[in-house]
Design an enzyme around this catalytic site. Structure first.
Site, mmCIF file in Angstrom:
data_model
loop_
_atom_site.group_PDB
_atom_site.id
_atom_site.type_symbol
_atom_site.label_atom_id
_atom_site.label_comp_id
_atom_site.label_asym_id
_atom_site.label_seq_id
_atom_site.Cartn_x
_atom_site.Cartn_y
_atom_site.Cartn_z
ATOM 1 N N ALA A 77 64.876 -29.715 -49.705
ATOM 2 C CA ALA A 77 64.163 -30.877 -49.224
ATOM 3 C C ALA A 77 64.420 -31.247 -47.683
ATOM 4 C CB ALA A 77 64.578 -32.033 -50.359
ATOM 5 N N ARG A 115 52.725 -29.906 -42.093
ATOM 6 C CA ARG A 115 50.939 -29.681 -42.434
ATOM 7 C C ARG A 115 50.661 -30.869 -43.260
ATOM 8 N NH1 ARG A 115 52.516 -24.031 -45.433
ATOM 9 N NH2 ARG A 115 54.574 -24.883 -45.184
ATOM 10 N N GLY A 148 64.928 -22.350 -42.038
ATOM 11 C CA GLY A 148 64.202 -21.584 -43.136
ATOM 12 C C GLY A 148 64.804 -21.707 -44.509
ATOM 13 N N ASP A 175 58.975 -29.487 -53.068
ATOM 14 C CA ASP A 175 57.512 -29.700 -52.892
ATOM 15 C C ASP A 175 56.615 -28.965 -54.092
ATOM 16 O OD1 ASP A 175 57.534 -27.024 -52.091
ATOM 17 O OD2 ASP A 175 56.524 -27.097 -50.338
ATOM 18 N N GLY A 226 53.771 -16.727 -50.607
ATOM 19 C CA GLY A 226 54.399 -15.489 -50.393
ATOM 20 C C GLY A 226 53.898 -14.757 -51.753
ATOM 21 N N ASN A 281 55.024 -15.931 -55.271
ATOM 22 C CA ASN A 281 55.918 -16.663 -55.453
ATOM 23 C C ASN A 281 55.980 -18.418 -55.577
ATOM 24 O OD1 ASN A 281 58.842 -17.383 -55.014
ATOM 25 N ND2 ASN A 281 58.730 -17.162 -52.923
ATOM 26 N N ASN A 290 51.807 -28.342 -49.517
ATOM 27 C CA ASN A 290 52.090 -28.374 -48.198
ATOM 28 C C ASN A 290 51.053 -29.339 -47.294
ATOM 29 O OD1 ASN A 290 54.126 -26.331 -48.590
ATOM 30 N ND2 ASN A 290 52.404 -24.740 -48.943
ATOM 31 N N ARG A 313 52.863 -62.759 -60.208
ATOM 32 C CA ARG A 313 53.633 -62.080 -59.066
ATOM 33 C C ARG A 313 54.984 -62.083 -59.481
ATOM 34 N NH1 ARG A 313 52.320 -66.280 -54.731
ATOM 35 N NH2 ARG A 313 54.029 -65.255 -53.497
ATOM 36 N N ARG A 326 47.500 -91.950 -59.870
ATOM 37 C CA ARG A 326 46.198 -91.625 -58.976
ATOM 38 C C ARG A 326 45.540 -93.230 -58.672
ATOM 39 N NH1 ARG A 326 43.768 -89.930 -64.679
ATOM 40 N NH2 ARG A 326 42.875 -92.011 -65.578
HETATM 41 C C1 UD1 Z 1 57.711 -21.065 -49.685
HETATM 42 C C2 UD1 Z 1 58.172 -19.739 -49.897
HETATM 43 C C3 UD1 Z 1 56.913 -19.003 -50.568
HETATM 44 C C4 UD1 Z 1 56.390 -19.573 -51.608
HETATM 45 C C5 UD1 Z 1 56.296 -21.386 -51.502
HETATM 46 C C6 UD1 Z 1 55.959 -21.952 -52.826
HETATM 47 C C7 UD1 Z 1 59.880 -19.186 -47.865
HETATM 48 C C8 UD1 Z 1 59.881 -18.316 -46.913
HETATM 49 N N1 UD1 Z 1 58.485 -18.962 -48.554
HETATM 50 O O1 UD1 Z 1 56.678 -21.269 -48.674
HETATM 51 O O2 UD1 Z 1 57.079 -17.549 -50.558
HETATM 52 O O3 UD1 Z 1 55.257 -19.246 -52.014
HETATM 53 O O4 UD1 Z 1 57.267 -21.678 -50.929
HETATM 54 O O5 UD1 Z 1 55.571 -23.248 -52.847
HETATM 55 O O6 UD1 Z 1 60.647 -19.647 -48.777
HETATM 56 N N2 UD1 Z 1 62.948 -26.415 -46.497
HETATM 57 C C9 UD1 Z 1 64.228 -26.741 -46.291
HETATM 58 N N3 UD1 Z 1 64.740 -26.111 -45.072
HETATM 59 C C10 UD1 Z 1 63.942 -25.035 -44.296
HETATM 60 C C11 UD1 Z 1 62.810 -25.095 -44.653
HETATM 61 C C12 UD1 Z 1 62.346 -25.231 -45.686
HETATM 62 O O7 UD1 Z 1 64.958 -27.540 -46.881
HETATM 63 O O8 UD1 Z 1 64.485 -24.835 -43.061
HETATM 64 C C13 UD1 Z 1 62.322 -27.002 -47.741
HETATM 65 C C14 UD1 Z 1 61.121 -27.706 -47.626
HETATM 66 O O9 UD1 Z 1 61.288 -28.967 -47.519
HETATM 67 C C15 UD1 Z 1 60.311 -27.336 -48.965
HETATM 68 C C16 UD1 Z 1 60.751 -26.076 -49.375
HETATM 69 O O10 UD1 Z 1 62.059 -25.969 -48.628
HETATM 70 O O11 UD1 Z 1 60.712 -28.366 -49.745
HETATM 71 C C17 UD1 Z 1 59.859 -24.906 -49.348
HETATM 72 O O12 UD1 Z 1 59.434 -25.022 -47.670
HETATM 73 P P1 UD1 Z 1 58.038 -24.932 -47.029
HETATM 74 O O13 UD1 Z 1 57.901 -24.919 -45.584
HETATM 75 O O14 UD1 Z 1 56.947 -25.445 -48.013
HETATM 76 O O15 UD1 Z 1 57.457 -23.300 -47.760
HETATM 77 P P2 UD1 Z 1 56.293 -22.576 -48.080
HETATM 78 O O16 UD1 Z 1 55.724 -22.188 -46.867
HETATM 79 O O17 UD1 Z 1 55.514 -23.312 -48.784
HETATM 80 MG MG MG Z 2 55.903 -25.342 -49.750
#
Ligand code: UD1
Ligand code: MG
Length: 455
Positions: free
Chosen positions: A10, A16, A78, A103, A140, A170, A228, A333, A440
């Site tokens: 998270a 995006r 990542g 997410d 993915g 994935n 996303n 309220r 009154r």
């Molecule tokens: C990711 C997967 C993808 C998969 C998809 C499913 C990777 C590289 N890709 O892509 O294969 O199909 O989810 O929904 O894992 N986050 C961190 N730190 C970071 C990057 C991300 O905590 O450095 C967290 C984000 O807050 C998010 C989650 O990891 O909750 C996934 O990241 P996101 O950027 O949404 O990856 P996707 O492009 O959706």
């Molecule tokens: Mg995602």
């Protein structure tokens, strides 16, 4: 029994989403996405939940509170790097680690449990939750070898046009042997299109080491939706809304038009209650059995008793008793509480007030900062004058009081038990029990005035 741990990712900004609000805090059916995820994980038999926070760390921690432990990913390099941050807490432990993204709010606990059971049965070092998508864009892709075993996951941006045709995706949910996970993470590189450390690369690493890597394919792609952007957010909202409404309907609640009925994930509704079109029921609202709610009522964090009617009204952070009627067009309220058999009629506003059983405020009134007893009747247009421009004052109305129409009760003031306020009175001092108060101007009739004036 093996220990189960969970890591919730998270830390991302959620570029995006194009939002000031961090992605995982965007609500779906009134509840932040990451809270859905953690609530789902929490229903499983997990030893520890570790949430990786980064962007909006303080807000995410405030949201989840003591439900999770936290590690900080200061720089978002990542998903593999994110998981690595949990090493100081989990690295040394034996067990199975469930990794979920903050997410993906729709993945049900049952599906996570099935993934875990499959992982255990396969005796795998890693098992991915996959799904077949009609439109896999953005996810993915799962690449399988000639014998059908998972070989690799390739991200959208790194995939060849041929690989992009693969529809198995994935979901971002995995089970790992905990120790194997943290060992493999050390080998993940960032030589890819996004220059990020990808968690999915762990799959290829383990596979190449000759370890068992499995995939559990869920047949419900809807559940695996990763949010996303705002379009996916609206899809998640629709799917979650349908799921919540279905649960209530299966439990005996009539929802006349599910498409226009918004019920939060944490609301509870009793059997034989009817929800008419256009209602929004938010937060931890509890509605009893045999009620009629709506149309177009908005109820937030409130408790409604049994056999009560809320008609085209707004109820915020309040409590309403049994067999009570509210509305049409009433506004309760925060911090209001109504007893049983109460009637709040049209264009009545109640604020921070308690009303006892069988009390009626039927038309066009404002009741603020008041304590009203049982069996009172507040006539049409009567109001509590609770504010002098600086401070708020209390009105106390004891049991069995009759307030005639269009009275002003200038607080602080107490109307004693059984007292009677003549219509049109401005009451500025306490009224003893059993007394009649008339405040009154006395009526004066000037005879023949009109015809004389016309002469
Ligand atoms: C990711 C997967 C993808 C998969 C998809 C499913 C990777 C590289 N890709 O892509 O294969 O199909 O989810 O929904 O894992 N986050 C961190 N730190 C970071 C990057 C991300 O905590 O450095 C967290 C984000 O807050 C998010 C989650 O990891 O909750 C996934 O990241 P996101 O950027 O949404 O990856 P996707 O492009 O959706
Ligand atoms: Mg995602």
């Amino acid at each position: 029994m093996t220990n189960i741990f969970a890591i919730v990712l998270a830390a991302g900004q959620g570029t995006r989403m194009k939002s000031k609000l961090y992605k995982v805090l965007h609500p779906v059916c009134g509840k932040p996405m990451v809270q859905h995820v953690v609530d789902h994980v929490d229903t499983l038999n997990v030893e520890r939940i570790v949430t990786v926070v980064g962007h909006g760390a303080e807000m995410v921690k405030e949201q989840l509170g003591a439900q999770s432990e936290y590690v900080l990913q200061a720089e978002q390099l990542g998903t593999a790097h994110a998981v690595q941050q949990a090493e100081p807490i989990l690295g040394m432990l034996e067990g199975t680690t469930l990794v979920v993204c903050g997410d993906t709010p729709l993945i049900r606990p049952e599906t996570m449990q099935a993934l875990f059971e499959y992982h255990t049965a396969q005796n795998a070092k890693a098992t991915i939750l996959t799904a077949v998508a009609e439109d896999p864009t953005g996810y993915g892709r799962i690449l399988r070898d000639a014998s059908g075993n998972v070989a690799q996951i390739v991200e959208q941006k790194d995939a060849t046009p041929e690989q992009q045709k693969v529809t198995e995706i994935n979901t971002g949910t995995y089970c790992f042997d905990n120790k194997a996970l943290f060992e493999a993470l050390k080998l993940v590189k960032n030589d890819n299109a996004q220059g990020e450390y990808y968690l999915p690369d762990v799959i290829e690493i383990l596979q190449k080491q000759g370890e068992t890597v499995a995939a559990y394919v869920t047949d419900s792609f809807d559940e695996t939706l990763g949010v996303n952007d705002r379009f996916a957010l609206s899809q998640a909202e629709e799917l979650m809304r349908a799921r919540i409404n279905e649960r209530h309907m299966r439990n005996g609640v009539t929802i006349i038009n599910p498409a226009s009925t918004h019920i939060s994930a944490d609301a509870e509704i009793g059997a034989d209650t009817i929800i008419q079109p256009g209602c929004i029921i938010e937060g931890k609202t509890i509605i009893g059995a045999d009620c009629v709610i709506g149309p177009n009522s908005h109820i937030v964090n409130s408790t409604i008793g049994q056999a009560t009617t809320i008609h085209s009204s707004v109820v915020l952070n309040s409590t309403v008793g049994d067999e009570t009627a509210v509305g049409p067009f009433a506004h309760l309220r925060p911090q209001s509480s109504l007893g049983n058999h109460v009637k709040i009629g049209n264009f009545v506003e109640v604020k921070k007030s308690q009303l006892g059983n069988h009390t009626k405020v039927s038309h066009l009134s404002y009741i603020g900062d008041a304590e009203v007893g049982d069996n009172c009747n507040i006539g049409c247009g009567s109001i509590t004058v609770n504010y002098d421009g600086k401070n708020k004052f209390k009105t106390i109305i004891e049991n069995d009081v009759f307030v005639g129409c269009n009275s002003n009760l200038v607080a602080p003031v107490t109307l004693g038990e059984g007292s009677f306020i003549a219509a049109g009175s401005t009451v500025t001092s306490d009224v003893p029990a059993d007394a009649l108060a008339i405040g009154r101007a006395k009526q004066e009739n000037k005879l023949n005035y009109v015809s004389n004036k016309l002469k």
